[in-house]
Design a protein around this motif. Structure first.
Motif, PDB file in Angstrom:
ATOM      1  N   PHE A 192       0.982   9.664   1.983  1.00 27.79           N
ATOM      2  CA  PHE A 192       0.636  10.481   0.821  1.00 27.79           C
ATOM      3  C   PHE A 192       1.339  11.839   0.880  1.00 27.79           C
ATOM      4  CE2 PHE A 192      -1.949  13.346  -1.713  1.00 27.79           C
ATOM      5  CZ  PHE A 192      -2.178  12.602  -2.845  1.00 27.79           C
ATOM      6  N   VAL A 193       1.328  12.468   2.046  1.00 26.77           N
ATOM      7  CA  VAL A 193       1.988  13.765   2.203  1.00 26.77           C
ATOM      8  C   VAL A 193       3.498  13.630   2.005  1.00 26.77           C
ATOM      9  CG1 VAL A 193       2.525  15.577   3.888  1.00 26.77           C
ATOM     10  CG2 VAL A 193       0.178  14.768   3.628  1.00 26.77           C
ATOM     11  N   LEU A 194       4.093  12.577   2.535  1.00 27.44           N
ATOM     12  CA  LEU A 194       5.542  12.368   2.375  1.00 27.44           C
ATOM     13  C   LEU A 194       5.910  12.146   0.913  1.00 27.44           C
ATOM     14  CD1 LEU A 194       6.368  10.129   5.475  1.00 27.44           C
ATOM     15  CD2 LEU A 194       7.005  12.518   5.108  1.00 27.44           C
ATOM     16  N   VAL A 195       5.107  11.343   0.214  1.00 28.19           N
ATOM     17  CA  VAL A 195       5.385  11.101  -1.208  1.00 28.19           C
ATOM     18  C   VAL A 195       5.183  12.384  -2.001  1.00 28.19           C
ATOM     19  CG1 VAL A 195       4.635   9.827  -3.261  1.00 28.19           C
ATOM     20  CG2 VAL A 195       4.910   8.632  -1.099  1.00 28.19           C
ATOM     21  N   ALA A 196       4.152  13.165  -1.672  1.00 30.34           N
ATOM     22  CA  ALA A 196       3.911  14.438  -2.368  1.00 30.34           C
ATOM     23  C   ALA A 196       5.057  15.410  -2.127  1.00 30.34           C
ATOM     24  CB  ALA A 196       2.587  15.048  -1.907  1.00 30.34           C
ATOM     25  N   ALA A 197       5.615  15.415  -0.926  1.00 29.88           N
ATOM     26  CA  ALA A 197       6.757  16.291  -0.652  1.00 29.88           C
ATOM     27  C   ALA A 197       7.999  15.814  -1.397  1.00 29.88           C
ATOM     28  CB  ALA A 197       7.028  16.328   0.855  1.00 29.88           C
ATOM     29  N   TRP A 198       8.102  14.529  -1.654  1.00 25.96           N
ATOM     30  CA  TRP A 198       9.266  13.952  -2.301  1.00 25.96           C
ATOM     31  C   TRP A 198       9.223  14.149  -3.821  1.00 25.96           C
ATOM     32  CZ3 TRP A 198       9.931   8.247  -3.734  1.00 25.96           C
ATOM     33  CH2 TRP A 198      11.235   7.996  -4.131  1.00 25.96           C
ATOM     34  N   ILE A 199       8.059  13.805  -4.455  1.00 30.93           N
ATOM     35  CA  ILE A 199       8.012  13.856  -5.928  1.00 30.93           C
ATOM     36  C   ILE A 199       7.062  14.923  -6.462  1.00 30.93           C
ATOM     37  CG2 ILE A 199       8.632  11.422  -6.175  1.00 30.93           C
ATOM     38  CD1 ILE A 199       5.715  10.800  -6.785  1.00 30.93           C
ATOM     39  N   GLY A 200       6.328  15.582  -5.600  1.00 29.88           N
ATOM     40  CA  GLY A 200       5.399  16.614  -6.052  1.00 29.88           C
ATOM     41  C   GLY A 200       3.965  16.108  -6.037  1.00 29.88           C
ATOM     42  N   LEU A 201       3.042  17.046  -5.876  1.00 30.65           N
ATOM     43  CA  LEU A 201       1.639  16.683  -5.737  1.00 30.65           C
ATOM     44  C   LEU A 201       1.066  16.081  -7.021  1.00 30.65           C
ATOM     45  CD1 LEU A 201      -0.891  16.699  -3.943  1.00 30.65           C
ATOM     46  CD2 LEU A 201      -1.375  18.984  -4.819  1.00 30.65           C
ATOM     47  N   GLY A 202       1.397  16.666  -8.156  1.00 32.78           N
ATOM     48  CA  GLY A 202       0.887  16.155  -9.437  1.00 32.78           C
ATOM     49  C   GLY A 202       1.309  14.722  -9.697  1.00 32.78           C
ATOM     50  N   TRP A 203       2.594  14.450  -9.501  1.00 35.02           N
ATOM     51  CA  TRP A 203       3.089  13.083  -9.704  1.00 35.02           C
ATOM     52  C   TRP A 203       2.498  12.105  -8.684  1.00 35.02           C
ATOM     53  CZ3 TRP A 203       4.916  11.849 -14.127  1.00 35.02           C
ATOM     54  CH2 TRP A 203       5.614  12.765 -14.900  1.00 35.02           C
ATOM     55  N   ALA A 206      -9.815  -9.147  -1.728  1.00 31.29           N
ATOM     56  CA  ALA A 206      -9.321  -8.145  -0.771  1.00 31.29           C
ATOM     57  C   ALA A 206      -8.165  -7.350  -1.367  1.00 31.29           C
ATOM     58  CB  ALA A 206      -8.886  -8.827   0.521  1.00 31.29           C
ATOM     59  N   GLY A 207      -7.252  -8.037  -2.052  1.00 36.73           N
ATOM     60  CA  GLY A 207      -6.127  -7.353  -2.674  1.00 36.73           C
ATOM     61  C   GLY A 207      -6.571  -6.400  -3.770  1.00 36.73           C
ATOM     62  N   GLY A 208      -7.553  -6.801  -4.560  1.00 35.00           N
ATOM     63  CA  GLY A 208      -8.071  -5.921  -5.597  1.00 35.00           C
ATOM     64  C   GLY A 208      -8.734  -4.686  -5.015  1.00 35.00           C
ATOM     65  N   LEU A 209      -9.494  -4.874  -3.933  1.00 32.16           N
ATOM     66  CA  LEU A 209     -10.123  -3.731  -3.285  1.00 32.16           C
ATOM     67  C   LEU A 209      -9.070  -2.774  -2.725  1.00 32.16           C
ATOM     68  CD1 LEU A 209     -12.732  -2.370  -2.261  1.00 32.16           C
ATOM     69  CD2 LEU A 209     -12.423  -3.689  -0.157  1.00 32.16           C
ATOM     70  N   LEU A 210      -8.030  -3.319  -2.119  1.00 35.71           N
ATOM     71  CA  LEU A 210      -6.968  -2.469  -1.574  1.00 35.71           C
ATOM     72  C   LEU A 210      -6.207  -1.732  -2.674  1.00 35.71           C
ATOM     73  CD1 LEU A 210      -5.582  -4.772   1.257  1.00 35.71           C
ATOM     74  CD2 LEU A 210      -6.784  -2.601   1.537  1.00 35.71           C
ATOM     75  N   MET A 211      -6.017  -2.379  -3.807  1.00 34.69           N
ATOM     76  CA  MET A 211      -5.311  -1.729  -4.909  1.00 34.69           C
ATOM     77  C   MET A 211      -6.158  -0.634  -5.561  1.00 34.69           C
ATOM     78  SD  MET A 211      -2.191  -2.821  -5.718  1.00 34.69           S
ATOM     79  CE  MET A 211      -2.004  -2.472  -7.441  1.00 34.69           C
ATOM     80  N   VAL A 212      -7.468  -0.847  -5.641  1.00 35.31           N
ATOM     81  CA  VAL A 212      -8.335   0.122  -6.304  1.00 35.31           C
ATOM     82  C   VAL A 212      -8.532   1.365  -5.436  1.00 35.31           C
ATOM     83  CG1 VAL A 212     -10.704   0.471  -7.104  1.00 35.31           C
ATOM     84  CG2 VAL A 212      -9.469  -1.578  -7.756  1.00 35.31           C
ATOM     85  N   LEU A 213      -8.618   1.174  -4.118  1.00 36.38           N
ATOM     86  CA  LEU A 213      -8.770   2.324  -3.225  1.00 36.38           C
ATOM     87  C   LEU A 213      -7.474   3.131  -3.210  1.00 36.38           C
ATOM     88  CD1 LEU A 213     -10.589   0.645  -0.207  1.00 36.38           C
ATOM     89  CD2 LEU A 213     -11.574   2.131  -1.958  1.00 36.38           C
ATOM     90  N   PRO A 214      -7.579   4.444  -3.087  1.00 34.30           N
ATOM     91  CA  PRO A 214      -6.364   5.253  -3.076  1.00 34.30           C
ATOM     92  C   PRO A 214      -5.561   5.053  -1.791  1.00 34.30           C
ATOM     93  CG  PRO A 214      -8.296   6.635  -2.775  1.00 34.30           C
ATOM     94  CD  PRO A 214      -8.786   5.261  -3.035  1.00 34.30           C
ATOM     95  N   GLY A 215      -4.254   5.033  -1.927  1.00 30.45           N
ATOM     96  CA  GLY A 215      -3.368   4.896  -0.784  1.00 30.45           C
ATOM     97  C   GLY A 215      -2.225   3.951  -1.106  1.00 30.45           C
ATOM     98  N   PHE A 216      -1.042   4.340  -0.694  1.00 28.55           N
ATOM     99  CA  PHE A 216       0.144   3.554  -1.047  1.00 28.55           C
ATOM    100  C   PHE A 216       0.334   2.331  -0.151  1.00 28.55           C
ATOM    101  CE2 PHE A 216       1.196   7.828  -2.717  1.00 28.55           C
ATOM    102  CZ  PHE A 216       1.283   7.479  -4.049  1.00 28.55           C
ATOM    103  N   ILE A 217      -0.025   2.422   1.110  1.00 23.94           N
ATOM    104  CA  ILE A 217       0.102   1.267   2.011  1.00 23.94           C
ATOM    105  C   ILE A 217      -0.856   0.173   1.569  1.00 23.94           C
ATOM    106  CG2 ILE A 217      -0.154   0.464   4.387  1.00 23.94           C
ATOM    107  CD1 ILE A 217       0.621   3.293   5.289  1.00 23.94           C
ATOM    108  N   GLY A 218      -2.092   0.558   1.262  1.00 24.52           N
ATOM    109  CA  GLY A 218      -3.069  -0.407   0.760  1.00 24.52           C
ATOM    110  C   GLY A 218      -2.642  -1.027  -0.552  1.00 24.52           C
ATOM    111  N   ASP A 219      -1.966  -0.224  -1.383  1.00 29.26           N
ATOM    112  CA  ASP A 219      -1.477  -0.752  -2.662  1.00 29.26           C
ATOM    113  C   ASP A 219      -0.428  -1.846  -2.451  1.00 29.26           C
ATOM    114  OD1 ASP A 219      -3.129   0.942  -4.031  1.00 29.26           O
ATOM    115  OD2 ASP A 219      -1.579   2.440  -4.425  1.00 29.26           O
TER     116      ASP A 219
END
Length: 172
Positions: A24-35, A84-97
């Protein structure tokens, strides 16, 4: 034994949370926190949509198997992977997605099912694994027993145990 399993589960969950936070921190540094927040919310919405579509399809497959009185092993596994896949997609996080998306999409669900099957079978003791197929050859006489013996010659079957994977069931 359960303490060891509980410790492993807690360790895995902690490492997963840490990995999600780092990504999450790496993606926020790459595209910005809002995005990044917008992308997290978007993947949750996509997760709900995919869960609704694939979940109803998996439940319909289970209903069809129940009506036709056929075993529903694969369909039940698919329903579990969809949940399980739906639960992982609904919870926040890119790895789980990413993992959740692999579980939700029908094309990649078989890959996840195969990986989980091999992991589970590798951890099971031999006595709990599937059927063992054996090739054998009958031998008519055993040393010490001849035609003059009053006792019946024992039947000896020589063979070797061959472990192979059970054949895949054809898709309905």
């Amino acid at each position: 034994m359960s303490d060891v399993v509980g410790r492993r589960v807690r360790l895995f969950a902690g490492l997963l949370v840490l990995a999600e936070l780092i990504v999450f921190v790496l993606v926020a540094a790459w595209i910005g926190l809002g995005w990044t927040i917008l992308a997290t919310l978007a993947t949750s919405v996509i997760g709900w949509i995919l869960l609704a579509r694939q979940g109803t399809r998996a439940l319909a497959d289970l209903r069809d198997r129940a009506r036709s009185r056929q075993p529903a092993g694969r369909e039940l596994g698919d329903a579990g992977l969809v949940a399980a896949g739906g639960l992982l997609m609904v919870l926040p996080g890119f790895i789980g997605d990413v993992v959740g998306l692999l579980c939700l999409l029908p094309g990649t669900r078989s890959l996840v099912r195969g990986a989980l099957t091999s992991v589970v079978l590798a951890r099971l003791p031999d006595r709990f694994r599937g059927p063992v197929r054996a090739r054998s050859v009958r031998v008519e006489q055993v040393g010490g027993y001849g035609s003059g013996s009053t006792r019946a010659a024992p039947l000896v079957i020589e063979g070797e145990v061959v472990r192979d994977t059970p054949p895949e069931r054809p898709a309905p």
